[in-house]
Write a protein that holds these residues in place. Structure first.
Motif, mmCIF file in Angstrom:
data_model
loop_
_atom_site.group_PDB
_atom_site.id
_atom_site.type_symbol
_atom_site.label_atom_id
_atom_site.label_comp_id
_atom_site.label_asym_id
_atom_site.label_seq_id
_atom_site.Cartn_x
_atom_site.Cartn_y
_atom_site.Cartn_z
ATOM 1 N N LYS A 433 0.807 -1.224 0.000
ATOM 2 C CA LYS A 433 0.000 0.000 0.000
ATOM 3 C C LYS A 433 0.838 1.271 0.000
ATOM 4 N N SER A 435 1.786 3.012 -2.435
ATOM 5 C CA SER A 435 1.318 4.008 -3.406
ATOM 6 C C SER A 435 0.163 4.848 -2.865
ATOM 7 N N ASP A 439 -1.301 9.766 -0.826
ATOM 8 C CA ASP A 439 -2.672 10.236 -1.037
ATOM 9 C C ASP A 439 -3.359 10.506 0.296
#
Length: 471
Positions: A433, A435, A439
């Motif tokens: 996770k 990536s 965000d």
């Protein structure tokens, strides 16, 4: 099996060769470089491709850990801590090779203080072993992630589980740690006092760091009294929203539920088949209440009223220990039950967490996404925390199937983030996770990188996890 490839790191071949020689001389038979040992210590229950270490050392003391870290630090060789390998996001992979430190022999309960409600353990003790050791004291350790994980691994991944709605997560139950840092020295993050305002909270810094800042050598944990009475039950609902509404009302009314788990209709079908049960195959809540005989009965009756108001079937309640154990064993077997729906397929288990007020919305939208994509994906959640897991079954040999699953998990994560949730409530970031972390946290990730660089300047501690270094 052609599963999801993950990025390999740069290998320090010369340093690795030197450290292999040092450790073989220092540890003898407790250091292994055979293929079988290396494969076992790269085992991951996620769909990420295994990346093997170059050697495995079976440590027996903090001095052993210090010796390994000093050798690896001197020659800039990666160190990857290993408990029992139950992590789900590739946390035990070795993308740059290096040394796996196996803690299975550091499995002593060092001290129990019943009067202070705390205990100190070595990192290789599992939660079930600890609770067996505590039984005669009338105390127990409440964090239950389902798997019989080591307490070192649970600390490193900030684990939680079914009891978190009442007892919190590992971050709430770790009092202090001893940790071997990058210079090979052991530090203690805190004393045993119930509270302190002395300096930075280093304990919380290492809890959840996934082995990227140091190697944990002991953990002091808070304990709880074994409840006088425990009652549990099952209640089916016409829709996921109705079940979630019952959860929200239960929490808002202050009913001290110990566990409140949500299983969707697909998961209930799997549970019935796997555990040979006959529950209605509808969205269902599994619950447990802790307290005295009177309070448990009262809490159960209060929940039954709430559930009925939300349109539920009859709340099937029991205080019988054997019946309750059977109920929760079925819940703990949910992962394997889900896999048994299509044993020929691979499985990706992922999780997100949202504010409890958005749980129904997030689960319902996720179910619609599953149907639209033609996926087989049971859902189970720690409903009292707004945390739920999706087990997506797919063909790992088919690139199109893998791509569809990756797109689905990306949408699931973005959905949770749009609701002010998190990309992972329990599984951690690991490799799987990375990536999504920026965000979620934006510039805070740069602060994390700064901390990592300060405490681990040569990037030897579990490199390639949580985030990729910028240099």
């Amino acid at each position: 099996m052609a599963l999801k490839d993950v990025r390999a790191g740069i290998r320090n071949e010369e340093g690795i060769a030197t450290v292999l020689g040092i450790l073989k001389q220092s540890f003898g038979e407790r250091f292994q470089t055979g293929q079988a040992f290396r494969e076992q210590h790269a085992h991951t229950t996620s769909y990420l491709t295994s990346q093997l270490p170059d050697g495995v050392v079976f440590v027996e003391s903090a001095d052993d850990v210090k010796a390994v870290v000093k050798a690896c630090a001197e020659h800039k060789v990666p160190v990857v801590p290993f408990g029992v390998g139950t992590s789900l996001e590739g946390q035990v992979n070795a993308p740059s090779g290096g040394i796996s430190i196996d803690f299975s022999r550091m499995n002593k309960v060092l001290r129990i203080s019943p009067e202070d409600l705390d205990v100190t353990v070595e990192p290789g003790v599992t939660r079930e072993e600890l609770n067996r050791e505590l039984r005669a004291t009338g105390l127990f350790f409440p964090i239950d992630p389902g798997a019989n994980a080591t307490l070192g691994g649970m600390t490193a991944t900030r684990a939680s589980g079914t009891n978190a709605v009442r007892y919190g997560t590992m971050k709430d139950n770790v009092v202090s740690l001893t940790v071997v840092t990058a210079n090979g020295e052991e530090i203690r993050t805190a004393r045993r006092a119930k509270k302190t305002s002395a300096g930075y909270d280093l304990t919380r810094l290492f809890v959840g760091s996934e082995g990227t800042l140091g190697v944990i050598t002991s953990i002091t944990l808070r304990l709880q009294g074994i409840p006088e009475k425990i009652g549990g039950g099952v209640c089916a609902f016409p829709t996921v929203k109705a079940a979630c509404d019952a959860v929200i009302m239960t929490i808002q009314m202050g009913i001290p539920v110990a566990r409140i788990e949500l299983l969707d209709d697909v998961q209930m079908r799997a549970v019935n088949a796997y555990s040979k049960l006959s529950y209605p195959e509808k969205p269902t809540l599994f619950l447990e209440f802790h307290g005295t005989e009177e309070t448990v009965a009262l809490q159960s009756a209060q929940f039954a009223e709430i559930a009925a108001e939300c349109g539920s079937d009859e709340f099937q309640w029991t205080a019988n220990a054997d019946e309750r154990a059977k109920l929760w064993q079925a819940r703990h077997n949910a992962y394997w039950a889900g896999r048994a729906l299509a044993p020929e397929l691979d499985g990706l288990s992922t999780d997100v967490c949202v504010p409890i007020s958005r749980l129904a919305e997030c689960v319902v939208e996720t179910q619609a996404d599953i149907v639209a994509e033609g996926l087989l994906a049971p859902i189970v959640g720690h409903a009292g925390d707004g945390n739920f897991h999706v087990l997506v079954l797919f063909d790992g040999k088919d690139p199109a199937s893998v791509g569809k699953v990756e797109a689905f998990t990306a949408r699931l994560t973005k959905r949770a983030l749009s609701m002010d949730g998190t990309c992972t409530g329990e599984h951690g970031i690991g490799q799987g996770k990375m990536s999504f972390l920026e965000d979620e946290l934006g510039g805070a990730v740069d602060v994390m990188r700064t901390i990592k660089k300060s405490l681990d300047p040569d990037n030897i501690f579990n490199p390639g996890k949580i985030f990729r270094p910028t240099s």
